[in-house]
Write an enzyme that holds these catalytic residues in place. Structure first.
Site, PDB file in Angstrom:
ATOM      1  N   HIS A 109     -43.193  11.059 -29.607  1.00 42.41           N
ATOM      2  CA  HIS A 109     -42.749   9.991 -28.703  1.00 42.41           C
ATOM      3  C   HIS A 109     -42.585  10.526 -27.290  1.00 42.41           C
ATOM      4  O   HIS A 109     -42.285  11.705 -27.091  1.00 42.41           O
ATOM      5  CB  HIS A 109     -41.452   9.338 -29.199  1.00 42.41           C
ATOM      6  N   ASP A 111     -40.796   8.646 -24.791  1.00 41.16           N
ATOM      7  CA  ASP A 111     -39.609   8.124 -24.106  1.00 41.16           C
ATOM      8  C   ASP A 111     -38.504   9.165 -24.202  1.00 41.16           C
ATOM      9  O   ASP A 111     -38.559  10.080 -25.032  1.00 41.16           O
ATOM     10  CB  ASP A 111     -39.166   6.798 -24.722  1.00 41.16           C
ATOM     11  N   ASP A 142     -37.670  17.192 -26.199  1.00 47.99           N
ATOM     12  CA  ASP A 142     -37.546  15.961 -27.015  1.00 47.99           C
ATOM     13  C   ASP A 142     -38.186  14.816 -26.268  1.00 47.99           C
ATOM     14  O   ASP A 142     -37.531  14.092 -25.550  1.00 47.99           O
ATOM     15  CB  ASP A 142     -36.065  15.699 -27.309  1.00 47.99           C
ATOM     16  N   GLU A 176     -38.741   5.563 -29.269  1.00 49.59           N
ATOM     17  CA  GLU A 176     -38.020   6.282 -30.319  1.00 49.59           C
ATOM     18  C   GLU A 176     -36.517   6.326 -30.056  1.00 49.59           C
ATOM     19  O   GLU A 176     -35.712   6.095 -30.955  1.00 49.59           O
ATOM     20  CB  GLU A 176     -38.574   7.712 -30.450  1.00 49.59           C
ATOM     21  N   GLU A 177     -36.151   6.587 -28.799  1.00 51.09           N
ATOM     22  CA  GLU A 177     -34.725   6.711 -28.473  1.00 51.09           C
ATOM     23  C   GLU A 177     -34.013   5.360 -28.540  1.00 51.09           C
ATOM     24  O   GLU A 177     -32.777   5.295 -28.499  1.00 51.09           O
ATOM     25  CB  GLU A 177     -34.542   7.335 -27.081  1.00 51.09           C
ATOM     26  N   ASP A 205     -40.378  16.740 -34.033  1.00 49.77           N
ATOM     27  CA  ASP A 205     -39.341  16.094 -33.223  1.00 49.77           C
ATOM     28  C   ASP A 205     -37.951  16.584 -33.606  1.00 49.77           C
ATOM     29  O   ASP A 205     -36.984  15.851 -33.522  1.00 49.77           O
ATOM     30  CB  ASP A 205     -39.442  14.562 -33.418  1.00 49.77           C
ATOM     31  N   HIS A 455     -30.960  15.507 -25.955  1.00 47.51           N
ATOM     32  CA  HIS A 455     -29.976  14.442 -25.666  1.00 47.51           C
ATOM     33  C   HIS A 455     -28.842  14.917 -24.753  1.00 47.51           C
ATOM     34  O   HIS A 455     -28.004  14.116 -24.363  1.00 47.51           O
ATOM     35  CB  HIS A 455     -29.365  13.833 -26.931  1.00 47.51           C
TER      36      HIS A 455
END
Lengths: 485, 485
Positions: A109, A111, A142, A176-177, A205, A455
């Site tokens: 992903h 995003d 990520d 995804e997030e 991931d 994150h």
């Protein structure tokens, strides 16, 4: 099924050399991708436009590799506040369709989580910045870095004008997030088309368990999230005027929540452990082999003492045994200070991390029966209602599948070591969705180190991980081809 | 000590007639007082000015009665946000100092709770409006009406040019709804001056238990408010990544809170009932005599079933037995929806309503010892801290004191019935403060009906209660004089 031709000897050394020589170009592309603020969490139209631009950038890159690219429009995202936003396209791409080769589908992903420098970033989160071999930037690990590492591996074969050892497919999303909105539906819809020729799915991931030792991930826990509501009436009461004559909802709820787990972490719901897979000797050995300094880990997470004393027990209780956590209570007095309230209705929230071969619907029944029994014993005049608001099945792969073997060999080639065979205590539904829907082997092959800070502020990927990771993917293609020889 | 002269026979009838004839004037004065938005809760300077104006109005009224009035400046109120506001004066007034008469000190307050018509008032809250004999307006029953009823009684004797049967003192404040800021300090300071000649204290700041039957209040529960904190670390954890290996603070806290009270409302803290006054036969009879339709009460408060089935048990558990209520948890997940968090530190809040002869410092020790014992049994790696953040002693009067006898006789004269002898399950610290500081008998003599809605929308006092209440106070003065004859 496969009629492979073995890749030429020495190709891996050639590929590795190419990757080493072109590493600055690879970092430069990562820098360009990190520069796009492809935040899917916040709803601003500007960010949504950046997200679309990111997907276009990736589609163009894949087309330049020679892939055929399909950008599928998943439709519109409905926010809880009534706002609706366009969902960025999901990229389905394909490179090679030689029936003699296995087809590996890579999921990633592009995003990212929100990031602002004033939240504690030492550098601008959207300007990839290298300090001491660490590439800082939002999305670096990520998941933009790993997606590009896979692309780097593919482009290496193209640049060397070598035949790709495997057929490659890509599923790249931009939500995804935000919960992978639209992805599961697309996977189902494409099951008998795009995915019909897929033999293996690779996801990259997550992270290693260590800073230096690579890992292979073969399982994740699921999650059953519960709410239990106890209700007397809609309005609250004053504890002076009513204290002493009521079945107070908080007393009932505290008793219900207190019946779930004991102080050693053992879940008290009857039958809950019945379906937990027994521990085999082979599995036990995998925990012993894992690189984890328990004392260092304990200090790094600032916990005085864990429930268990050995590395093996800690890992097993994070990965292969269920756990129950009480998250909180809605409707009671939750602010600082003192308020003499008897809440009229309260909702407890807790969840159980599920492991193979537990099943969400069995767990739902066990929890409901247990709470109803506990509640009935109290003879309370209140009303209780239990519901499972989320049920995600656990995922486990068969580590004897060919792609696990290939990945192990590739890791040995690139890093000179056996990987940690790990699981993850948390839940990434996408692995289970691929496994259930297209019924093929799924593997999680992480590149990032444990301290990458996905994150978090100051997210990074080490240049070493990014570049060796690109080699790892190249070596993996070659090992896959060899295994199918 | 007293060398009284009996009041002339027939004076009470004369006084009652005067009050009946002048009732519209008395209602008019209440209307003028209700028109002042003397809100002490909200910090706006405009409201604070209204509060000052209210106190000036009252001081002028008392001066016109012939009282000597001292408006004491209690200083400045510090708000949590740093703002400071002037505290309205506390009125200390005196009317008569005949050493042959007993001296009765009346406490009341003239500040009110906030009220806005848009919150659900059917009339303007600051325009006293009569509908079907009900006088609607903020402060009508809490506490402007009762303060004026006392003044009406005094002014009746003055207008009739009759000698006041008792010496009267007034303590009238303007900060009751904001926690009686500055009052306790003033009472202590004036103990040997203003209060040295006081024989009895009368408070009329609560309600009857019924709509029609008068009551006398002789006790209030106290309150010990506790916070119990369980801490692992400052930051929260993710339940996927840490669930299964931690002593989770919420599990500890839920076990601690669950150890406090059983499902029948019985408090489980060892020793907590040791100091509760034993129930005497005489006291039991008082509960039997009280006018309460349990079924009607249950329906009106929208509760399916109480913990007890009889009126007597309900009243005893509200008034003469302690109760424990769990108010809530700070630091856990308290919002709607699902969040897979393991809170790093949580604070439970609960309080115990204390009854005679429980003592806050004994209760503090019992609770602390109990929670420490429960926590130690869990062998948790977390840290626990218990503290009592508020400790208000219970209050009980000796109902054989002369003023209770006088009040009963006055009620019999005016209403033709015996009063309900009641207590209050909640806590008004001022009664205990007067009793402890000046060591004299305190009585609560309410005028308002149970449905007056103090602190609510559409607060009211019935014209009947207001006027008969004025007569009641006049009759009380006469009975006090007779008892001291």
């Amino acid at each position: 099924m496969f009629c492979p031709s073995s890749p030429p000897a020495g190709l891996s050394e050639k590929a590795f050399r190419y990757i080493d020589l072109h590493q600055n170009e690879f970092v430069q592309t990562l820098k360009e991708w990190v520069a796009v603020e492809s935040d899917s969490v916040q709803p601003q139209p500007r960010l949504r436009r950046e997200l679309f631009r990111m997907m276009t950038l990736a589609a163009d890159r894949l087309r330049r590799l020679g892939a055929s690219v399909d950008s599928v429009d998943p439709g519109v995202q409905q926010l809880p506040n009534g706002q609706s936003l366009p969902i960025p396209p999901i990229i389905l791409a394909e490179l090679g369709n030689d029936p003699k080769k296995p087809t590996v589908c890579f999921y990633g992903h592009l995003d990212v989580q929100p990031a602002r420098q004033e939240d504690g970033w030492l550098t601008d989160p959207y300007t990839l910045t290298e300090v001491d071999g660490k590439l800082y930037g939002r999305g670096a690990t990520d998941n933009k870095g790993p997606v590009l590492a896979w692309i780097n591996a593919v482009s290496t074969f193209r640049s060397l004008e070598e035949d790709l050892p495997v057929n490659i497919k890509f599923v790249i999303e931009g939500m995804e997030e935000a919960g992978s909105v639209g992805l599961e539906e697309l996977v189902r819809k494409e099951k008998d088309r795009f995915f019909s020729s897929v033999d293996y799915v690779v996801i990259s991931d997550n992270l290693w368990l260590s800073q230096r030792k690579p890992a292979l991930t073969y399982g994740m826990r699921g999650n059953s999230y519960f709410r239990v509501e106890v209700r007397c009436r809609d309005r609250d009461f004053h504890s002076g005027t009513f204290g002493g004559i009521l079945s107070e909802p908080m007393a009932d709820l505290v008793a219900l929540l207190g019946s779930l787990v004991d102080s050693s972490g053992h879940i008290l719901i009857p039958g809950i452990y019945d379906q937990v897979a027994p521990l085999t000797e082979e599995e036990r050995k995998m925990y012993e082999a894992i690189d984890l300094d328990l004392e260092e880990y304990r200090k790094s997470v600032q916990v005085k003492r864990f429930l268990f004393d050995t590395k093996e027990e800690i890992l097993m209780h994070l990965w292969r045994y269920p756990s129950l956590s009480i998250h909180g209570i809605e409707g009671a007095f939750d602010e600082p200070g003192a308020k003499t309230v008897i809440p009229g209705q309260v909702i407890g929230k807790f969840s159980i991390r599920l492991v193979p071969h537990m099943n969400t619907s069995v767990v739902e029944k066990q929890v409901t029966n247990h709470l109803e029994y506990i509640f009935s014993k109290r003879n309370s005049s209140n009303q209780m209602a239990v519901s499972m608001t989320l049920g995600l099945q656990p995922w486990i792969a068969n580590i004897k599948d060919k792609q696990y073997l290939a990945a192990k060999r590739a890791i040995k080639t690139v890093f000179g070591t056996e990987p940690d065979m790990i699981r993850d205590g948390s839940t990434i539904p996408i692995a289970r969705i691929f496994q259930d829907t297209i019924q093929k082997s799924v593997m999680m092959l992480p590149l990032g180190a444990v301290d990458d800070g996905e994150h978090s502020q100051n997210e990074k990927i080490n240049r070493w991980n990014y570049i060796e990771g690109s080699k790892l993917f190249a070596a993996f293609f070659l090992e896959m081809a060899k295994l199918h020889y």
